[in-house]
Design a protein around this motif. Structure first.
Motif, short mmCIF file in Angstrom:
data_model
loop_
_atom_site.label_atom_id
_atom_site.label_comp_id
_atom_site.label_asym_id
_atom_site.label_seq_id
_atom_site.Cartn_x
_atom_site.Cartn_y
_atom_site.Cartn_z
N VAL A 1 0.85 -1.19 0.00
CA VAL A 1 0.00 0.00 0.00
C VAL A 1 0.89 1.25 0.00
N LEU A 2 0.70 2.09 -1.01
CA LEU A 2 1.44 3.35 -1.11
C LEU A 2 0.50 4.49 -0.70
N MET A 3 0.96 5.34 0.24
CA MET A 3 0.13 6.47 0.70
C MET A 3 0.97 7.73 0.64
N TRP A 4 0.39 8.79 0.15
CA TRP A 4 1.11 10.07 0.20
C TRP A 4 0.11 11.17 0.54
N SER A 5 0.62 12.22 1.20
CA SER A 5 -0.23 13.35 1.58
C SER A 5 0.48 14.65 1.24
N THR B 1 2.70 -4.29 3.45
CA THR B 1 3.86 -3.41 3.55
C THR B 1 3.38 -2.01 3.17
N PHE B 2 3.64 -1.06 4.06
CA PHE B 2 3.17 0.31 3.84
C PHE B 2 4.35 1.21 3.46
N TYR B 3 4.13 1.98 2.41
CA TYR B 3 5.11 2.97 1.97
C TYR B 3 4.41 4.31 2.10
N MET B 4 4.87 5.14 3.06
CA MET B 4 4.16 6.39 3.34
C MET B 4 5.05 7.60 3.06
N ILE B 5 4.50 8.56 2.33
CA ILE B 5 5.20 9.82 2.06
C ILE B 5 4.34 10.94 2.65
N PRO B 6 4.74 11.48 3.81
CA PRO B 6 3.84 12.40 4.50
C PRO B 6 3.77 13.81 3.92
N GLN B 7 4.76 14.26 3.19
CA GLN B 7 4.67 15.61 2.61
C GLN B 7 5.36 15.59 1.26
N LEU B 8 4.59 15.27 0.23
CA LEU B 8 5.20 15.18 -1.10
C LEU B 8 5.63 16.56 -1.61
N ASN B 9 4.97 17.60 -1.10
CA ASN B 9 5.26 18.97 -1.55
C ASN B 9 5.72 19.81 -0.36
N PRO B 10 6.97 19.60 0.10
CA PRO B 10 7.41 20.32 1.31
C PRO B 10 7.51 21.84 1.11
N ASP B 11 7.80 22.30 -0.11
CA ASP B 11 7.89 23.76 -0.32
C ASP B 11 6.51 24.40 -0.15
N GLY B 12 5.50 23.78 -0.75
CA GLY B 12 4.12 24.27 -0.60
C GLY B 12 3.66 24.15 0.85
N SER B 13 4.12 23.10 1.54
CA SER B 13 3.74 22.91 2.94
C SER B 13 4.36 24.00 3.81
N TYR C 1 -2.31 -1.04 -3.90
CA TYR C 1 -3.32 -0.01 -3.62
C TYR C 1 -2.59 1.31 -3.37
N CYS C 2 -3.25 2.41 -3.79
CA CYS C 2 -2.71 3.74 -3.50
C CYS C 2 -3.73 4.58 -2.75
N PHE C 3 -3.28 5.30 -1.72
CA PHE C 3 -4.12 6.24 -0.97
C PHE C 3 -3.59 7.65 -1.23
N ASN C 4 -4.41 8.46 -1.88
CA ASN C 4 -4.04 9.80 -2.31
C ASN C 4 -4.74 10.79 -1.37
N LEU C 5 -3.99 11.37 -0.43
CA LEU C 5 -4.59 12.06 0.71
C LEU C 5 -4.60 13.58 0.56
N HIS C 6 -5.79 14.16 0.63
CA HIS C 6 -5.99 15.60 0.37
C HIS C 6 -6.90 16.24 1.42
N GLY C 7 -7.13 17.55 1.22
CA GLY C 7 -8.08 18.28 2.06
C GLY C 7 -8.95 19.14 1.16
N GLN C 8 -10.20 19.37 1.56
CA GLN C 8 -11.10 20.14 0.70
C GLN C 8 -11.61 21.39 1.41
N ARG C 9 -12.12 22.34 0.61
CA ARG C 9 -12.60 23.62 1.14
C ARG C 9 -13.91 23.44 1.91
N THR C 10 -14.27 24.48 2.66
CA THR C 10 -15.50 24.45 3.48
C THR C 10 -16.76 24.53 2.63
#
Ligand SMILES: [Zn+2]
Length: 371
Positions: free
Chosen positions: A54-58, A91-103, A142-151
């Motif tokens: 399982v690959l996950m990134w946020s 087996t989990f492969y996690m990338i917690p901040q794919l865009n560190p500059d934007g973060s 499997y891939c988990f593509n982790l995001h956030g949405q507006r109000t």
């Protein structure tokens, strides 16, 4: 010294994330797998020995920090004894901040002002290239593509904020229900069953229009089930602590289904029962505001405001901006000016006067305590 608490602050910089991982004894798991445009490290953690990958990134969008917090919560959970069966099956492969500059800057785009979630084919950016390399080399099931949405999003044509939204992205323009899509739908059904208990009717489903430049659509077109997660609003919860928990629970419930091989017991029909997202909400609605703008004196009007989120020093500022009013829209917070002494007698003389004063008024309001 007080430990870092990720709970309330929507700004989650790479420096804060690193400190949090160190303080919570998770940093030893970290590998640096690449660097961003501005040379910041991109981290991953590789945990588990099981055959299902399982690959996950946020935070490929830097201003969407909530799901990074959920991912880190899951990462910590994997270090507890209850999670041992997950580690032997997956087996989990996690990338917690794919865009560190934007973060760091609290921007959606990376430092070259590119939306990484529209760069899946062109691969013009180092961050997009890195994700593709990981996808090709790790070859996830499997891939988990982790995001956030507006109000602004409601779950269905309602005024209930979509605290969580999901999508099983399309694999082609015909939106065919391919086997990869089916599996993504089944996992979403499993997670929805779990979180409905906590946030009834507050789960939405994203539009499945196909765009090959989006990472989820691209990976699904390569026949890898990919799930889009969106952390959203819950009543008065601008720190998004509720969405953080719900995404964490969703990740666990999906991983349990993967680990236990029970995917086929979740019918895809139930996926289509999840209501589609509508854009029915805005942050603030001010009604019965006394204006002398029209020829009728004392005309009571309604105004709708949406917050613009901007980095300010070490946190995010929510700056109210006036939005065009329509009958379908409803404010997450509604303030009736005629019901509050301090507002009742305000009369606005011109449009500029109105906008600047209402903006100031909203800025002064504490979200929960309106006089
Ligand atoms: Zn996003």
């Amino acid at each position: 010294m007080k430990k870092i608490d990720l709970n309330e602050n929507r700004l989650l910089t790479p420096a804060t994330l690193k400190k949090y991982l160190e303080e919570n004894d998770l940093f030893y798991l970290v590998k640096t797998i690449g660097t961003s445009v501005q040379g910041r490290s991109i981290y991953s953690a590789h945990i588990g020995t099981g055959p299902k990958k399982v690959l996950m990134w946020s935070q490929m969008h830097g201003n969407e920090s909530t799901t990074t917090k959920s991912l880190i919560d899951f990462w910590a959970y994997l270090n507890t004894p209850e999670a041992s069966y997950l580690l032997s099956s997956c087996t989990f492969y996690m990338i917690p901040q794919l865009n560190p500059d934007g973060s760091h800057e609290y921007t959606r785009q990376n430092a070259n002002n590119i939306d990484l979630n529209r760069d899946a084919v062109e691969l013009s950016q180092p961050e997009s290239q890195l994700l593709r390399t990981v996808f090709d080399e790790f070859s996830p099931d499997y891939c988990f593509n982790l995001h956030g949405q507006r109000t602004i999003f409601s779950a269905g044509d309602t005024h209930i904020p979509a605290t969580v939204s999901f999508l099983a992205p399309s694999a082609d323009a015909e939106r065919s229900i391919t086997s990869a899509r089916k599996d993504a739908m089944r996992l979403i059904v499993a997670a929805n069953n779990t979180i409905q208990e906590f946030i009834p009717e507050a789960v939405g489903r994203y539009d499945d229009g196909f765009n090959i430049n989006c990472v989820g659509d691209y990976f699904t077109s390569k026949n890898t089930p990919t799930i889009l997660f969106e952390a959203g609003h819950y009543k008065n919860d601008y720190g998004r602590t509720v969405a953080r928990q719900m995404i964490f629970k969703s990740i666990i419930s999906m991983c349990e289904v993967i680990a236990s091989d029970t995917l086929k017991s979740f019918p895809i029909d139930s996926y289509f029962d999840i209501p589609e997202n509508y854009k029915n909400l805005r942050d603030v609605e001010l009604c019965n505001v006394n204006t002398s703008l029209s020829s009728n004196s004392n005309l009571l009007q309604t105004f709708i405001f949406q917050f613009k989120e901007e980095k300010f020093e070490d946190h995010v500022k929510f700056i109210p901006q006036i939005d065009s009013f329509s009958k379908e829209l409803k404010g997450l917070q509604k303030i009736d000016f005629q019901e509050h002494k301090v507002f009742k007698d305000l009369i606005f003389e011109s449009e500029e006067d109105l906008i600047s004063n209402l903006t100031k008024t909203i800025s002064l309001l504490n979200f929960h305590q309106i006089p």
